[in-house]
Design a protein around this motif. Structure first.
Motif, short mmCIF file in Angstrom:
data_model
loop_
_atom_site.label_atom_id
_atom_site.label_comp_id
_atom_site.label_asym_id
_atom_site.label_seq_id
_atom_site.Cartn_x
_atom_site.Cartn_y
_atom_site.Cartn_z
N THR A 72 34.25 47.02 34.60
CA THR A 72 33.93 48.45 34.71
C THR A 72 34.79 49.12 35.76
O THR A 72 35.34 50.20 35.55
N VAL A 73 34.94 48.47 36.91
CA VAL A 73 35.75 49.03 38.00
C VAL A 73 37.22 49.05 37.59
O VAL A 73 37.94 50.02 37.87
N GLN A 74 37.68 48.02 36.89
CA GLN A 74 39.08 47.96 36.45
C GLN A 74 39.43 49.12 35.52
O GLN A 74 40.58 49.56 35.47
N GLN A 75 38.45 49.63 34.81
CA GLN A 75 38.70 50.75 33.90
C GLN A 75 38.98 52.04 34.65
O GLN A 75 39.62 52.95 34.14
N GLY A 82 45.51 49.00 44.43
CA GLY A 82 45.12 47.91 45.32
C GLY A 82 44.58 46.75 44.52
O GLY A 82 44.66 46.72 43.30
N SER A 83 43.99 45.79 45.22
CA SER A 83 43.47 44.60 44.54
C SER A 83 41.97 44.72 44.31
O SER A 83 41.25 45.31 45.12
N LEU A 84 41.52 44.15 43.22
CA LEU A 84 40.10 44.09 42.88
C LEU A 84 39.72 42.64 42.73
O LEU A 84 40.36 41.91 41.97
N VAL A 91 32.36 44.07 43.33
CA VAL A 91 33.81 43.99 43.30
C VAL A 91 34.37 44.48 44.63
O VAL A 91 34.05 45.59 45.07
N LEU A 92 35.20 43.67 45.26
CA LEU A 92 35.86 44.06 46.50
C LEU A 92 37.18 44.73 46.17
O LEU A 92 38.03 44.16 45.48
N PHE A 93 37.34 45.96 46.65
CA PHE A 93 38.57 46.73 46.49
C PHE A 93 39.30 46.72 47.82
O PHE A 93 38.73 47.09 48.86
N GLN A 94 40.55 46.26 47.82
CA GLN A 94 41.37 46.25 49.03
C GLN A 94 42.64 47.04 48.77
O GLN A 94 43.29 46.86 47.72
#
Length: 149
Positions: A72-75, A82-84, A91-94
């Motif tokens: 869902t976040v990747q969409q 950044g990285s997921l 989900v950690l977003f950096q």
């Protein structure tokens, strides 16, 4: 090319005899010329832009954990932002970013619940945004409260 929330145009500068990158929202005037231009077959706009802008040192290291599924976040978050990484709770977003106020607006627009891990200053930017939203939402029209209909 889309990169970190902005659109860029890559063009060849005849004056400098080199490729240049222009942010679309900053272009004030466009003039079409009669001279044709052919892009070199091996030139890749995406690679050029990412190499140009990933070399910039962003001021802030961002770590935000979303309470949502990775797919869902990747969409909603492009890989260039950044990285997921999937965690036990979401989900950690950096990412690296230069403007915390802009990042706070972006995070809110995603419409996912999240927790800010780093930096603490992002929490402050989010609080300032919330205060602005409250002021806007509670502002009265000039005629309100005066009995005018």
């Amino acid at each position: 090319v889309g990169w970190r929330g902005h659109w860029y145009l890559v063009g060849y500068c005849c004056l400098r005899q080199a490729y240049r990158t222009f942010r679309l929202d900053r272009i004030q005037q466009v003039q079409f010329l009669a001279e044709p231009f052919e892009r070199a077959e091996d030139f890749d706009c995406w690679t050029y832009v990412t190499e140009q802008y990933s070399q910039e040192a962003a001021r802030w290291h961002i770590e935000v954990e979303f309470q949502a599924a990775l797919s869902t976040v990747q969409q909603k978050i492009p890989a260039s932002y950044g990285s997921l990484t999937a965690t036990s709770t979401g989900v950690l977003f950096q990412s690296q970013y230069e403007d915390l106020a802009d990042m706070a607006r972006y995070l809110m627009a995603l419409n996912f619940p999240f927790v800010i891990h780093q930096p603490p200053e992002l929490r402050e930017a989010l609080l300032r945004l919330a205060e602005q939203m409250i002021q806007i939402a509670t502002a009265q029209l000039p005629s309100e409260g005066k009995g005018d209909f």
